[in-house]
Design a protein around this motif. Structure first.
Motif, PDB file in Angstrom:
ATOM      1  N   GLU A  59      29.332  43.650  37.680  1.00 28.49           N
ATOM      2  CA  GLU A  59      30.305  42.643  38.157  1.00 28.49           C
ATOM      3  C   GLU A  59      30.402  42.706  39.679  1.00 28.49           C
ATOM      4  O   GLU A  59      30.732  41.733  40.352  1.00 28.49           O
ATOM      5  CB  GLU A  59      31.683  42.924  37.558  1.00 28.49           C
ATOM      6  N   LYS A  90      25.639  34.820  38.674  1.00 35.29           N
ATOM      7  CA  LYS A  90      26.610  33.993  39.430  1.00 35.29           C
ATOM      8  C   LYS A  90      27.987  34.623  39.352  1.00 35.29           C
ATOM      9  O   LYS A  90      28.385  35.089  38.293  1.00 35.29           O
ATOM     10  CB  LYS A  90      26.666  32.594  38.818  1.00 35.29           C
ATOM     11  N   GLY A  91      28.722  34.625  40.457  1.00 37.59           N
ATOM     12  CA  GLY A  91      30.078  35.160  40.445  1.00 37.59           C
ATOM     13  C   GLY A  91      30.156  36.646  40.771  1.00 37.59           C
ATOM     14  O   GLY A  91      31.238  37.189  40.986  1.00 37.59           O
ATOM     15  N   THR A  92      28.980  37.330  40.825  1.00 38.21           N
ATOM     16  CA  THR A  92      28.985  38.763  41.175  1.00 38.21           C
ATOM     17  C   THR A  92      29.510  38.916  42.610  1.00 38.21           C
ATOM     18  O   THR A  92      29.195  38.108  43.486  1.00 38.21           O
ATOM     19  CB  THR A  92      27.554  39.360  41.083  1.00 38.21           C
ATOM     20  N   GLU A 113      25.750  33.346  49.250  1.00 35.19           N
ATOM     21  CA  GLU A 113      26.800  32.408  48.810  1.00 35.19           C
ATOM     22  C   GLU A 113      26.188  31.108  48.280  1.00 35.19           C
ATOM     23  O   GLU A 113      26.707  30.510  47.341  1.00 35.19           O
ATOM     24  CB  GLU A 113      27.844  32.210  49.915  1.00 35.19           C
ATOM     25  N   GLY A 116      25.753  31.173  44.655  1.00 33.07           N
ATOM     26  CA  GLY A 116      26.950  31.275  43.807  1.00 33.07           C
ATOM     27  C   GLY A 116      27.507  32.688  43.701  1.00 33.07           C
ATOM     28  O   GLY A 116      28.250  33.023  42.779  1.00 33.07           O
ATOM     29  N   ARG A 149      39.179  40.127  45.746  1.00 32.89           N
ATOM     30  CA  ARG A 149      38.447  40.801  44.659  1.00 32.89           C
ATOM     31  C   ARG A 149      37.944  42.179  45.095  1.00 32.89           C
ATOM     32  O   ARG A 149      37.867  43.110  44.308  1.00 32.89           O
ATOM     33  CB  ARG A 149      37.266  39.945  44.209  1.00 32.89           C
TER      34      ARG A 149
END
Ligand code: NAD
Length: 297
Positions: A59, A90-92, A113, A116, A149
């Motif tokens: 993650e 994506k999103g990591t 970026e 994603g 995050r």
């Protein structure tokens, strides 16, 4: 508990990764040096065969690499199209804690970026002791969302987490800080050498200056003469710590940044020249506070 990948398990990266394991995270690590990967596995982490295998299922990925070229290679691959940018889902969230040039930090952030992914540059201050004790200061560049995050993960490795602005601003803060450090270590060294020549005892100068206007970190936490600060490298023949080569690297980064930004930094330029001579005299692997030996002549 998060699945975290960690790439670059050297003097700083290994203890940082160990603190993530202690905090209950599931950590998979990779380093081009196999013994370092084995040390992580012995501490309860998982060993990966390469950087891209670290990204699979993670993650969050943290990197702690020597310099900009290593960061570019790990994030974008030798061909500029592979690396973590291509292999992470994506999103990591990608966190680069290496000290590198602002330009590379910004270029890598833009490239990942576009795929994603979220990214922050989060270089540190506090040295190996801070990495072991989870007391590092993190200077973070990136979007508000990426910072929010990253913060809880960084809090497991450090004590002070500051959002310095957009991509690259963490690196900007780091090189400004280390330019102060390089200059101040030379200043403190010159003062102790002058005191010796004037017949003033080093401990007396410390007792006075550490409580006076000359007080600074180079004196009170990292004193370049043996005695006043028992934990400083001066007490172990200037074994690093933070090598003269790394200080020179940071001073060069500061000079490159000053040139491209049109900032005048004459003392920073002098510090770069002095550390360059010191490193070239065969002392590159010695702690940077050993500069006092060159100052002494
Ligand atoms: P180090 O040389 O001990 O560790 C770097 C690690 O990265 C090594 O184990 C190396 O094998 C590994 N590596 C290199 N290329 C790789 C690749 N392509 N893939 C995977 N692993 C790779 O250095 P360090 O002292 O841990 O410093 C790391 C970073 O932190 C540097 O940018 C340094 O300037 C910064 N820093 C260091 C200190 C300090 O006191 N040592 C303090 C603050 C910041």
């Amino acid at each position: 508990m998060a699945r975290i990948g960690f790439i670059g398990l050297g003097n700083m990266g290994l203890p940082m990764a160990q603190n993530l394991i202690k905090a209950g995270h599931d950590v998979t690590g990779f380093d081009v040096s196999r013994p370092n990967v084995e040390k992580l596995a012995a501490a309860g982490g998982k060993a990966a065969e390469n950087a891209n295998a670290v990204a699979s299922g993670a993650e969050i990925v943290v990197t702690m690499l020597p310099a900009g070229q290593h960061v570019r290679e790990v994030y974008l691959g030798a061909d500029g199209k592979s690396g973590l940018a291509a292999s992470a889902a994506k999103g990591t969230l990608l966190i680069d804690s290496s000290t590198i040039d602002v330009e590379t930090a910004r270029a890598v952030a833009v490239a990942v970026e576009k795929k994603g992914l979220l990214m922050v540059d989060a270089p540190v201050s506090g040295g190996v002791g801070g990495a072991q004790g989870a007391t590092l200061t993190f200077m973070v560049g990136g979007s508000d969302a990426a910072f929010e995050r990253a913060k809880p993960v960084l809090e497991k490795m450090g004590k002070t987490i500051v959002h310095a602005g957009g991509a690259g601003n963490g690196q900007a803060a780091k090189i400004c800080n280390n330019m102060i450090l390089g200059i101040s270590m030379i200043a403190v060294s010159e003062a102790f050498v002058l005191a010796e020549k004037l017949g003033l005892d080093a401990q007396k100068l410390f007792d006075i200056s550490s409580k006076s206007s000359g007080q600074c970190w180079s004196m009170t936490s990292y004193c370049p003469v043996p005695g006043p600060v028992p934990t400083s490298p001066a007490n172990r023949d200037y074994q690093a710590g933070f090598t003269a080569a790394m200080m020179l690297k940071d001073l060069r980064l500061a000079q490159d940044a000053a040139k491209s930004a049109g900032a005048k930094t004459p003392l920073g330029a002098d510090a770069e020249r002095i550390y360059s001579r010191y490193a070239e005299s065969g002392e590159a692997g010695r702690d940077f506070s050993g500069i006092i030996r060159m100052v002494r002549g």
